[in-house]
Write a protein that holds these residues in place. Structure first.
Motif, PDB file in Angstrom:
ATOM      1  N   GLY A 181       1.659  -6.701  -2.586  1.00  0.00           N
ATOM      2  CA  GLY A 181       1.722  -5.490  -3.417  1.00  0.00           C
ATOM      3  C   GLY A 181       2.401  -4.333  -2.722  1.00  0.00           C
ATOM      4  O   GLY A 181       2.095  -3.167  -2.984  1.00  0.00           O
ATOM      5  N   GLY A 182       3.327  -4.660  -1.789  1.00  0.00           N
ATOM      6  CA  GLY A 182       4.026  -3.609  -1.055  1.00  0.00           C
ATOM      7  C   GLY A 182       3.136  -2.861  -0.076  1.00  0.00           C
ATOM      8  O   GLY A 182       3.502  -1.808   0.436  1.00  0.00           O
ATOM      9  N   ARG A 183       1.933  -3.412   0.194  1.00  0.00           N
ATOM     10  CA  ARG A 183       0.922  -2.759   1.070  1.00  0.00           C
ATOM     11  C   ARG A 183       0.713  -1.296   0.654  1.00  0.00           C
ATOM     12  O   ARG A 183       0.621  -0.402   1.498  1.00  0.00           O
ATOM     13  CB  ARG A 183       1.350  -2.812   2.540  1.00  0.00           C
ATOM     14  CG  ARG A 183       1.687  -4.200   3.023  1.00  0.00           C
ATOM     15  CD  ARG A 183       1.687  -4.294   4.538  1.00  0.00           C
ATOM     16  NE  ARG A 183       2.452  -5.420   5.012  1.00  0.00           N
ATOM     17  CZ  ARG A 183       2.061  -6.703   4.956  1.00  0.00           C
ATOM     18  NH1 ARG A 183       0.897  -7.001   4.465  1.00  0.00           N
ATOM     19  NH2 ARG A 183       2.837  -7.657   5.402  1.00  0.00           N
ATOM     20  N   SER A 184       0.652  -1.069  -0.658  1.00  0.00           N
ATOM     21  CA  SER A 184       0.655   0.310  -1.156  1.00  0.00           C
ATOM     22  C   SER A 184      -0.682   0.764  -1.737  1.00  0.00           C
ATOM     23  O   SER A 184      -0.795   1.866  -2.247  1.00  0.00           O
ATOM     24  CB  SER A 184       1.728   0.444  -2.244  1.00  0.00           C
ATOM     25  OG  SER A 184       1.465  -0.479  -3.293  1.00  0.00           O
ATOM     26  N   PHE A 185      -1.713  -0.095  -1.659  1.00  0.00           N
ATOM     27  CA  PHE A 185      -2.977   0.244  -2.318  1.00  0.00           C
ATOM     28  C   PHE A 185      -3.896   1.042  -1.402  1.00  0.00           C
ATOM     29  O   PHE A 185      -3.950   0.811  -0.193  1.00  0.00           O
ATOM     30  CB  PHE A 185      -3.679  -1.023  -2.804  1.00  0.00           C
ATOM     31  CG  PHE A 185      -2.927  -1.719  -3.906  1.00  0.00           C
ATOM     32  CD1 PHE A 185      -2.935  -1.208  -5.190  1.00  0.00           C
ATOM     33  CD2 PHE A 185      -2.181  -2.861  -3.655  1.00  0.00           C
ATOM     34  CE1 PHE A 185      -2.220  -1.821  -6.208  1.00  0.00           C
ATOM     35  CE2 PHE A 185      -1.466  -3.484  -4.657  1.00  0.00           C
ATOM     36  CZ  PHE A 185      -1.478  -2.955  -5.940  1.00  0.00           C
ATOM     37  N   SER A 186      -4.637   1.974  -2.002  1.00  0.00           N
ATOM     38  CA  SER A 186      -5.600   2.768  -1.221  1.00  0.00           C
ATOM     39  C   SER A 186      -6.863   1.937  -0.986  1.00  0.00           C
ATOM     40  O   SER A 186      -7.048   0.875  -1.580  1.00  0.00           O
ATOM     41  CB  SER A 186      -5.962   4.036  -2.000  1.00  0.00           C
ATOM     42  OG  SER A 186      -6.720   3.694  -3.156  1.00  0.00           O
ATOM     43  N   GLY A 187      -7.751   2.456  -0.123  1.00  0.00           N
ATOM     44  CA  GLY A 187      -9.001   1.763   0.176  1.00  0.00           C
ATOM     45  C   GLY A 187      -9.850   1.569  -1.075  1.00  0.00           C
ATOM     46  O   GLY A 187     -10.409   0.502  -1.296  1.00  0.00           O
ATOM     47  N   PHE A 188      -9.910   2.626  -1.926  1.00  0.00           N
ATOM     48  CA  PHE A 188     -10.713   2.523  -3.156  1.00  0.00           C
ATOM     49  C   PHE A 188     -10.106   1.506  -4.122  1.00  0.00           C
ATOM     50  O   PHE A 188     -10.819   0.670  -4.685  1.00  0.00           O
ATOM     51  CB  PHE A 188     -10.815   3.892  -3.835  1.00  0.00           C
ATOM     52  CG  PHE A 188     -11.501   3.835  -5.173  1.00  0.00           C
ATOM     53  CD1 PHE A 188     -12.862   3.562  -5.260  1.00  0.00           C
ATOM     54  CD2 PHE A 188     -10.788   4.020  -6.347  1.00  0.00           C
ATOM     55  CE1 PHE A 188     -13.500   3.487  -6.488  1.00  0.00           C
ATOM     56  CE2 PHE A 188     -11.418   3.949  -7.587  1.00  0.00           C
ATOM     57  CZ  PHE A 188     -12.778   3.689  -7.654  1.00  0.00           C
ATOM     58  N   GLN A 189      -8.767   1.566  -4.304  1.00  0.00           N
ATOM     59  CA  GLN A 189      -8.109   0.617  -5.221  1.00  0.00           C
ATOM     60  C   GLN A 189      -8.316  -0.822  -4.751  1.00  0.00           C
ATOM     61  O   GLN A 189      -8.647  -1.709  -5.543  1.00  0.00           O
ATOM     62  CB  GLN A 189      -6.602   0.913  -5.289  1.00  0.00           C
ATOM     63  CG  GLN A 189      -6.249   2.143  -6.100  1.00  0.00           C
ATOM     64  CD  GLN A 189      -4.760   2.432  -6.033  1.00  0.00           C
ATOM     65  OE1 GLN A 189      -4.121   2.301  -4.993  1.00  0.00           O
ATOM     66  NE2 GLN A 189      -4.192   2.842  -7.161  1.00  0.00           N
ATOM     67  N   ASN A 190      -8.129  -1.058  -3.451  1.00  0.00           N
ATOM     68  CA  ASN A 190      -8.285  -2.423  -2.927  1.00  0.00           C
ATOM     69  C   ASN A 190      -9.749  -2.861  -2.973  1.00  0.00           C
ATOM     70  O   ASN A 190     -10.050  -4.033  -3.223  1.00  0.00           O
ATOM     71  CB  ASN A 190      -7.742  -2.521  -1.497  1.00  0.00           C
ATOM     72  CG  ASN A 190      -7.469  -3.959  -1.101  1.00  0.00           C
ATOM     73  OD1 ASN A 190      -6.926  -4.733  -1.879  1.00  0.00           O
ATOM     74  ND2 ASN A 190      -7.864  -4.323   0.105  1.00  0.00           N
TER      75      ASN A 190
END
Length: 557
Positions: free
Chosen positions: A49-58
């Motif tokens: 995912g482009g290493r683009s997710f925040s801690g909460f999203q992940n």
């Protein structure tokens, strides 16, 4: 006569509402997937995912991946039928996250790129280790996929009101189940091949939100019905269960003491221990959970995402207490087993009872049932997409790019192979699920956990923490744990020799436990140790480099 007509009208309304809500969810998630496909340009976008997710999203996405149909439908059902013993699943699944957080999450994020095998192969010979890791990943994923898709098939007949002797759009119950399995399989292939990790992650986030909302609303309605008095709720659940006060004590399903048979009592207690070990250690070896740690930009975010996941999942498993005991009290054990012997429909049946109570009449019951049914479908769709992505990533990145092409494949080739792999794995899962409809869903999930803990976990922990570990040890650990787990289950009462077996008429069982974890997990660690000691291969420098990367993130992609 009027009552019958009202019931039929309620059933028809539930069916129409369920189909409408399900189609709305599918339309929304397909739109997300198409949007995500436009953002997916590189292999990193597709796999991580482009290493683009925040801690909460992940954290939400991990929750979405983890809270499967087995959790929502299965745990509520087991608690509704067996009381205290059913909650052991909730405890086991939750405690497992502490193992993942403390031993695996940060180190794995720092050391690898896209798959579990990146860490294992870092200081070893690529081909044998990546091949073994791909075999293990696909085996675990397909067992898990079968559980979800068979669950989808069983659920749809109930929710569309198709009973033996009745039809829907000209289909009987068996044909409808097969049609559902094919539809779920086709959707999961689209999610993965079109949207990659970005599309799949956003689908997981939406699904986690829906599932948590549905569970919270049902819990509040159950508590409101009992005026927030837990003692009354538990008392009514015990009375309606037919087991009395014993319903609230351990020993209804696991660790049962058999009077005058010390051997069987011992086996029952060992089975409980074995199940607990498999549940607690299995999560840290599940491939579709492990690849989630690569979707965040830093190790710190990986830790945060696991903490969010623990909060979300922990809250959900607490809610299963209210759902399970609420179903026991308001629906009753007899009504639940009359609909489904394994209790998998306890949560939807509770939703219907709550709807009748709070929204008024059959129509109210049909409405809440339809909403919870759509959430259950969403749960199944999201989980199968995550599993398919994990196995297709491993096949493309580990086997094709690094074994077949020896590291010379371009990013475009690799992603294309991952998409083709998703198609093939999806097709295999659809075919196997059609033939596996008689199998026990809980058995398949527990087996996936036991296999993951037996094959993947020893190799991961040895690789991260044992300086001497080498290629031979990794291959021995993965194949030893994998083969022993599957072998023991095949000869256990789960497959033959008992009334509840997959093949009750046959009897070739000699292994007395239903879950192989207590034997196969230590055996996986032992195989890894033996394989390491008998080989002279040893690379101190590579281990030192891996240690620095794992602890600091230096050089991580």
């Amino acid at each position: 006569m009027n009552t019958v007509l009202a019931a039929e009208a309620g059933g028809s309304t539930a069916r129409n509402l369920t189909i409408t809500l399900f189609l709305v969810f599918v339309a929304i998630t397909l739109a997300i997937t198409v949007w995500a496909s436009r953002q997916t340009k590189t292999a990193t976008d597709f796999y991580a995912g482009g290493r683009s997710f925040s801690g909460f999203q992940n954290g939400m996405a991990i929750g979405g991946d983890y809270m499967s149909a087995a959790s929502f439908l299965g745990i509520a059902g087991i608690i509704a039928l067996y009381g205290y013993d059913g909650f052991l699943y909730s405890i086991g699944f939750l405690v497992a996250w502490l193992v993942a957080l403390l031993l695996v999450a940060e180190l794995l994020r720092n050391s690898g790129r896209y798959t579990m095998a990146d860490v294992l192969a870092f200081r070893m010979r690529q081909r044998p280790v990546r091949t073994a890791a791909a075999v293990s990943t696909i085996t675990v994923s397909i067992f898990y996929l079968l559980a979800q898709m068979v669950g989808a098939g069983a659920l749809v007949a109930l929710l569309l009101g198709i009973k033996p002797g009745t039809t829907f759009l000209g289909m009987d119950a068996d044909t409808a189940k097969i049609a559902t399995i094919i539809m779920v399989g086709a959707l999961m292939i689209i999610y993965v091949t079109v949207g990659g990790m970005k599309g799949t992650t956003y689908v997981q986030i939406v699904k986690a939100f829906l599932l948590m909302t549905g569970a919270i609303v049902m819990t509040l309605l159950v508590l409101a019905h009992y005026k927030f008095n837990l003692s009354t709720l538990l008392g009514d659940a015990a009375a309606a269960s037919g087991k009395g006060e014993n319903f609230l004590r351990p020993g209804q399903r696991y660790g049962v003491e058999v009077a005058g048979n010390a051997t069987q009592t011992f086996y029952n207690k060992m089975d409980l221990l074995s199940l607990g070990i498999a549940l607690v250690l299995g999560t840290a070896g599940l491939p579709h959970i492990l690849i989630r740690f690569y979707t965040v930009p830093t190790a710190k975010t990986a830790r945060k995402s696991v903490l969010w996941a623990i909060g979300i999942i922990g809250t959900f498993y607490l809610l299963t207490l209210a759902l399970g005991f609420g179903a026991a009290a308001m629906v009753g054990g007899k009504a639940i087993t009359a609909q489904d012997k394994a209790g998998n429909t306890a949560a939807p049946q509770l939703a219907e009872a709550l709807g009748i109570k709070f929204l008024g009449g059959e129509l109210g019951g049909a409405t809440l049932l339809a909403i919870i049914a759509a959430v259950a479908f969403a749960t199944i769709l999201a989980v199968v997409a995550g599993l398919t992505l994990a196995s297709s990533s491993s096949l493309a990145h580990d086997f094709y790019a690094n074994v077949v092409k020896n590291g010379q494949a371009s990013e475009r080739q690799e992603v294309n192979v991952a998409r083709i792999s998703a198609l093939v794995i999806g097709a295999i899962s659809i075919v196997l699920s059609i033939f596996a409809q008689s199998l026990n869903v809980a058995f398949l999930v527990a087996l996936a956990f036991a296999v993951a803990a037996s094959g993947n976990l020893p190799a991961i922990l040895y690789s991260l923490f044992w300086r001497r570990f080498n290629t031979s040890g990794a291959v021995w650990a993965i194949y030893g744990g994998l083969i022993s787990a599957v072998f023991l289950v095949f000869f256990s009462p789960v497959v033959s020799g008992a009334p509840t077996s997959m093949f009750p008429e046959q009897d070739w069982q000699w292994f007395p436990l239903s879950n192989p974890g207590i034997i196969s997990i230590p055996f996986g660690f032992l195989c890894g140790w033996i394989g390491t000691v008998i080989s002279k291969e040893h690379d101190e420098e590579k281990y030192a480099e891996l240690e620095v990367r794992a602890l600091t993130g230096a050089g991580a992609h």
